[in-house]
Write an enzyme that holds these catalytic residues in place. Structure first.
Site, PDB file in Angstrom:
ATOM      1  N   LYS A  54     -69.227  19.846 114.133  1.00 47.69           N
ATOM      2  CA  LYS A  54     -69.885  19.096 113.058  1.00 47.69           C
ATOM      3  C   LYS A  54     -70.863  18.055 113.590  1.00 47.69           C
ATOM      4  O   LYS A  54     -71.884  17.785 112.974  1.00 47.69           O
ATOM      5  CB  LYS A  54     -68.862  18.453 112.114  1.00 47.69           C
ATOM      6  CG  LYS A  54     -68.118  19.477 111.279  1.00 47.69           C
ATOM      7  CD  LYS A  54     -67.568  18.883 109.999  1.00 47.69           C
ATOM      8  CE  LYS A  54     -66.995  19.999 109.125  1.00 47.69           C
ATOM      9  NZ  LYS A  54     -66.231  19.554 107.976  1.00 47.69           N
TER      10      LYS A  54
ATOM     11  N   LYS B 283     -68.023  31.646 110.141  1.00 50.73           N
ATOM     12  CA  LYS B 283     -67.133  31.604 108.975  1.00 50.73           C
ATOM     13  C   LYS B 283     -67.919  31.310 107.689  1.00 50.73           C
ATOM     14  O   LYS B 283     -68.969  30.661 107.738  1.00 50.73           O
ATOM     15  CB  LYS B 283     -65.996  30.608 109.183  1.00 50.73           C
ATOM     16  CG  LYS B 283     -66.348  29.156 109.036  1.00 50.73           C
ATOM     17  CD  LYS B 283     -65.089  28.316 108.823  1.00 50.73           C
ATOM     18  CE  LYS B 283     -65.506  26.953 108.297  1.00 50.73           C
ATOM     19  NZ  LYS B 283     -64.467  26.198 107.651  1.00 50.73           N
TER      20      LYS B 283
ATOM     21  N   LYS C 131     -69.261  26.188 102.987  1.00 49.52           N
ATOM     22  CA  LYS C 131     -70.120  25.501 102.007  1.00 49.52           C
ATOM     23  C   LYS C 131     -71.389  25.011 102.654  1.00 49.52           C
ATOM     24  O   LYS C 131     -72.421  24.863 102.008  1.00 49.52           O
ATOM     25  CB  LYS C 131     -69.397  24.245 101.487  1.00 49.52           C
ATOM     26  CG  LYS C 131     -68.254  24.493 100.579  1.00 49.52           C
ATOM     27  CD  LYS C 131     -67.590  23.142 100.283  1.00 49.52           C
ATOM     28  CE  LYS C 131     -66.082  23.248 100.400  1.00 49.52           C
ATOM     29  NZ  LYS C 131     -65.400  22.011 100.684  1.00 49.52           N
TER      30      LYS C 131
END
Ligand code: ADP
Ligand code: TRP
Length: 333
Positions: free
Chosen positions: A113, A196, A199
């Site tokens: 992230k 994966k 969102k």
């Protein structure tokens, strides 16, 4: 304390998708009949990256509506907002003092992230797994249903609980067990079977949102990446490179609560264009009722707020008891 207690959470950061549903929420729904369940909107986790306050407010209600639309019953479960139960934040600080910097440095989600610019990431994004440990331990949860990407955070939570128990010579914290669905632990992007479904992925074609219309679902399945080989049992072989094919088979199997092997047998020798028609139909059959219900729940914001308020109170009652005990153990008077 009951012997089986579940806690899990999802960040209210946007529309939930098929990966969230098959990897997490479907399990939440199954567990509501056998366990005492706490299901949380992880809104404090959502602010570890910058979010617009109006969007956050909207997303909190959207995610609550999605929980209910997927079949979580507010009478059977405690559905609540993390930020409204203060004990999460209080315990999180105490656990910050238990966890070691070296443990956090191993967390792969932070590395993903934060990307190449770690220095600019928020401190909250770094300590995120400690708040997550507090979410779980404050309820003395025995089981935590999550997708595979959260497994490392669960291991950290177990390490923190064990160190606390050792440091304070107590067996105060229950050591929680992760519950990770086997074949659908990680639903992959429809555009790239090595990433994966998420969102945060830019292309909307990469995921099926639980709010997608019938036409959107049909179009996304049609455009999903596959290969030119027919369906055969080699798809599931460990050395296969047919990641996209494998993903579509797993999605079908999970939606129908069957094994991937059985689906492959049923479609053996067929081309992916045939299979995609059946998959699109199945997705519409399973997802459209959810998307209709999300709309209904979203139209009644007052009802959603009432459900959350009730959940917040119930969750606080349990969480407050734990934090009082923890403070005593630690010596905070
Ligand atoms: P996202 O990665 O899309 O932002 P979250 O991090 O909010 O989703 O995940 C919420 C829950 O859904 C977690 O339990 C997570 O493990 C699960 N989950 C998310 N994406 C997937 C996926 N592609 N496959 C399976 N489970 C998933
Ligand atoms: N970190 C989880 C995710 O992104 C959300 C979450 C927060 C959670 N606190 C939790 C999941 C506690 C399980 C238990 O998906």
């Amino acid at each position: 304390m009951t012997s089986k207690r579940v806690l899990s959470g999802i960040q209210p950061t946007g529309n939930l998708h098929l990966g969230n549903y098959l990897g997490a929420i479907k399990n939440f729904v199954t567990m509501q009949n056998d366990y005492e369940c706490f299901y949380m909107l992880a809104d404090l986790h959502a602010i570890t990256v910058s979010v617009n306050p109006d969007e956050l407010r909207e997303n909190i209600l959207n995610t609550a509506a999605t929980f209910l639309a997927c079949g979580l019953d507010e009478k059977k479960n405690i559905i609540f907002c993390q930020s409204q139960v203060q004990a999460h934040s209080e315990l999180s600080w105490i656990l910050n003092c238990i966890a070691r910097v070296g443990w956090l440095n191993r967390m792969t989600q932070f590395k993903e992230k934060a990307g190449s610019n770690k220095e600019k990431a928020s401190v909250g994004l770094y300590t995120y797994p400690i708040l997550m440990a507090a979410d779980i331990l404050i309820y003395q949860a025995t089981h935590v249903p999550v997708g595979e990407d959260q497994k490392q955070h669960l291991e950290l939570c177990r390490d923190i609980a064990t160190k606390f128990n050792n440091d304070y010579k107590s067996d105060f914290f229950t050591i929680p067990e992760p519950i990770i669905p086997k074949s659908v632990a990680r639903i992959m992007s429809l555009r790239d079977g090595t990433k994966k479904m998420s969102k945060s992925e830019e292309s909307d074609l990469s995921r099926i949102n639980l709010t997608d219309s019938k036409d959107q679902i049909m179009q996304k399945v049609k455009k999903a990446k596959t290969d030119s080989e027919p369906i055969n049992e080699r798809i599931l072989a460990l050395d296969t490179k047919r990641y996209e094919a494998q993903n579509l088979i797993k999605i079908y199997a999970s939606l129908n609560s069957e094994s991937p092997e059985k689906i492959i047998k049923n479609f053996d020798g067929k081309s992916f264009s045939d299979f995609k028609n059946s998959l699109a139909e199945l997705l519409v059959e399973k997802i459209s009722p959810i998307s209709d219900k999300i709309k209904e729940y979203k139209n009644d914001k007052e009802q959603l707020i009432k459900i959350l308020k009730n959940g917040n109170e119930q969750a606080s009652n349990t969480a407050n008891k734990t934090i009082i005990e923890v403070k005593k153990i630690v010596g905070l008077i």
